[in-house]
Design an enzyme around this catalytic site. Structure first.
Site, PDB file in Angstrom:
ATOM      1  N   GLN A 124      -7.773  -4.097   2.285  1.00 57.88           N
ATOM      2  CA  GLN A 124      -7.917  -3.127   1.209  1.00 57.88           C
ATOM      3  C   GLN A 124      -8.770  -3.750   0.111  1.00 57.88           C
ATOM      4  OE1 GLN A 124      -6.392  -0.042   1.361  1.00 57.88           O
ATOM      5  NE2 GLN A 124      -6.789   0.770  -0.683  1.00 57.88           N
ATOM      6  N   ASN A 180       0.833  -1.200   0.000  1.00 52.84           N
ATOM      7  CA  ASN A 180       0.000   0.000   0.000  1.00 52.84           C
ATOM      8  C   ASN A 180       0.874   1.258   0.000  1.00 52.84           C
ATOM      9  OD1 ASN A 180      -2.404   1.729   0.268  1.00 52.84           O
ATOM     10  ND2 ASN A 180      -3.422  -0.133   0.978  1.00 52.84           N
ATOM     11  N   ARG A 181       0.419   2.338   0.592  1.00 53.25           N
ATOM     12  CA  ARG A 181       1.042   3.642   0.372  1.00 53.25           C
ATOM     13  C   ARG A 181       1.736   4.210   1.606  1.00 53.25           C
ATOM     14  NH1 ARG A 181      -3.530   3.013  -2.581  1.00 53.25           N
ATOM     15  NH2 ARG A 181      -3.336   3.517  -4.800  1.00 53.25           N
ATOM     16  N   HIS A 228      -1.291  -9.845  -3.493  1.00 55.14           N
ATOM     17  CA  HIS A 228      -2.025  -8.929  -4.360  1.00 55.14           C
ATOM     18  C   HIS A 228      -2.760  -9.671  -5.480  1.00 55.14           C
ATOM     19  CE1 HIS A 228      -2.930  -5.169  -6.452  1.00 55.14           C
ATOM     20  NE2 HIS A 228      -2.391  -4.496  -5.446  1.00 55.14           N
ATOM     21  N   ALA A 229      -3.432 -10.767  -5.143  1.00 57.70           N
ATOM     22  CA  ALA A 229      -4.179 -11.509  -6.158  1.00 57.70           C
ATOM     23  C   ALA A 229      -5.399 -10.720  -6.614  1.00 57.70           C
ATOM     24  CB  ALA A 229      -4.614 -12.863  -5.601  1.00 57.70           C
ATOM     25  N   TYR A 230      -5.690 -10.809  -7.918  1.00 56.42           N
ATOM     26  CA  TYR A 230      -6.893 -10.237  -8.519  1.00 56.42           C
ATOM     27  C   TYR A 230      -7.865 -11.389  -8.774  1.00 56.42           C
ATOM     28  CZ  TYR A 230      -4.579  -5.787  -9.836  1.00 56.42           C
ATOM     29  OH  TYR A 230      -3.944  -4.564  -9.857  1.00 56.42           O
ATOM     30  N   ASP A 257     -11.245   1.604  -3.738  1.00 60.43           N
ATOM     31  CA  ASP A 257      -9.830   1.424  -3.420  1.00 60.43           C
ATOM     32  C   ASP A 257      -9.643   1.958  -2.004  1.00 60.43           C
ATOM     33  OD1 ASP A 257      -7.179   0.824  -3.489  1.00 60.43           O
ATOM     34  OD2 ASP A 257      -6.648   2.197  -5.113  1.00 60.43           O
ATOM     35  N   GLU A 293      -6.954  -7.302  -0.087  1.00 63.04           N
ATOM     36  CA  GLU A 293      -5.613  -7.410   0.469  1.00 63.04           C
ATOM     37  C   GLU A 293      -5.640  -7.240   1.987  1.00 63.04           C
ATOM     38  OE1 GLU A 293      -3.175  -4.580  -2.030  1.00 63.04           O
ATOM     39  OE2 GLU A 293      -5.181  -4.410  -2.922  1.00 63.04           O
ATOM     40  N   HIS A 320       3.639  -0.056  -2.542  1.00 64.74           N
ATOM     41  CA  HIS A 320       3.973  -1.484  -2.648  1.00 64.74           C
ATOM     42  C   HIS A 320       5.462  -1.791  -2.636  1.00 64.74           C
ATOM     43  CE1 HIS A 320      -0.156  -2.355  -2.930  1.00 64.74           C
ATOM     44  NE2 HIS A 320      -0.328  -2.201  -4.240  1.00 64.74           N
TER      45      HIS A 320
END
Length: 376
Positions: free
Chosen positions: A311, A99-100, A201-203, A271, A338, A125
């Protein structure tokens, strides 16, 4: 003769059930490093594939209500795809800090540190060139009477991507033998105080990767609150209720039902970091974080975790890139869930700390539990 045949049958049975994951070449990185792909299988029809670059989940074949399996995560057919500009952290381990981090700056013990700003004015990330998703981890496949796994290890040296301390990291993927359950477990130690916040970070698209949209999926989040963020998606420091907002998934809700109310925000959809409710039973190690359901296929994903937050990202920046088997990954055709500590925790004193000290061991894990709606 009958005794010999019976003995051979028993030995074959033991060998098959205790077999280590299959291993195959998955290509080479741009610098020539060979990368291997590991295939985990169980007795319930689930197959997972993971690779050493980025300790990455590459494929996840899950049966639906008709018994047909589909690969439900986005990814690429070889290492080359993961090194391309079209890759958006598909399936990888992100860190050292996922994340940030606001403006790529933080302080520990009065000392200032600067990391890359690779997401507008902020750090995202783990960095640009040597974040954990971009390095090749040491891998060891194994099996036992409970299932199959792969253990990945990597030591991030002091100063890599601007982070302090030599960080020894471990990520273990383990597929249960008799249940469609995957655990992702993390460990880390350091020789200097340093921030650590790891996630996968799977989609996901439970209809199958490459399906048109994820907006028809139904989502439930075990979160009454979230962390509001500014226009650059950095938390303001407040924690507010989701009630009365498009972020309320405390009861099952179709993802597309209210997403258009968020299209004029900087997130361009969902998000957001959600603050997970406290565990109902402290005797159990995991807390329920989320349930994702695709009604047509019947596939259901339950996520359990030891992390305080999750997230939720609705694939707002997917752009139609061609992934595995030439399938197209359209705008909002997958969702990320996430499990992690909150964004910018290193700069937010009222958030749970992500600072790991030399006398501590970072430990956390998350479970992905797949099922079919209407079945136990």
């Amino acid at each position: 003769m009958k005794q010999i045949c019976a003995l051979l049958a028993v030995c074959a049975s033991v060998s098959t059930s205790a077999a280590d994951p299959e291993v195959q070449d998955f290509g080479k990185t741009k610098d020539g490093t060979a990368v291997q792909l590991y295939t985990l299988k169980n007795e319930k029809g689930l197959t997972a594939k993971v690779m050493a670059r980025g300790a990455t989940l590459v494929e996840l074949h899950v049966p639906g209500k008709n018994g047909k399996s589909e690969d439900v995560i986005l990814g690429w057919d070889s290492v080359a795809g993961y090194e391309s500009e079209d890759n958006q952290y598909f399936g990888c381990t992100t860190g050292r800090v996922c994340n940030r981090i606001a403006k790529g700056k933080f302080s520990i013990g009065g000392k200032d540190y600067t990391v890359a700003t690779n997401d507008g004015p902020n750090h995202l990330h783990g960095g640009v060139e040597r974040s954990l998703d971009k390095v090749v981890w040491d891998a060891k496949a194994y099996s036992n009477d409970k299932g199959q796994g792969v253990r990945f290890k990597y030591t991030s040296p002091d100063g890599e991507e601007g982070y302090p301390g030599n960080l020894k990291c471990q990520v273990v993927y383990f597929l249960a033998k008799n249940a469609n359950r995957i655990s992702i477990s993390y460990k880390a130690t350091t020789d200097q105080p340093t921030p650590v916040n790891l996630t996968n970070h799977a989609y996901f698209n439970l209809a199958g990767a490459g399906s048109d949209t994820v907006l028809d999926h139904v989502l439930t989040l075990n979160a009454d609150k979230y962390t509001p963020a500014d226009d650059t998606l950095i938390p303001t420091g407040k924690i507010e209720p989701v009630a009365g907002t498009p972020l309320d998934f405390t009861k099952p809700k179709r993802i597309g039902a209210r997403i258009e109310k968020l299209t004029d925000t900087s997130a361009l959809g969902y998000d957001h970091n959600f603050v997970l409710n406290a565990k109902q039973d402290d005797s159990k190690p995991y807390n329920h974080a989320a349930t994702l359901l695709h009604k047509a296929s019947g596939r259901r994903l339950r996520i359990m975790t030891k992390e305080p937050g999750i997230q939720f990202y609705s694939g707002n920046f997917l752009k139609g890139q061609q992934g595995k088997n030439g399938k197209t990954y359209a705008h909002r055709s997958a969702v990320c869930l996430e499990t992690q500590h909150y964004p910018d925790s290193v700069n937010q004193p009222n958030f749970p700390s992500i600072i790991l000290k030399p006398d501590q061991e970072y430990q956390t894990s998350t479970l992905l539990i797949f099922g079919v709606s209407g079945q136990k």
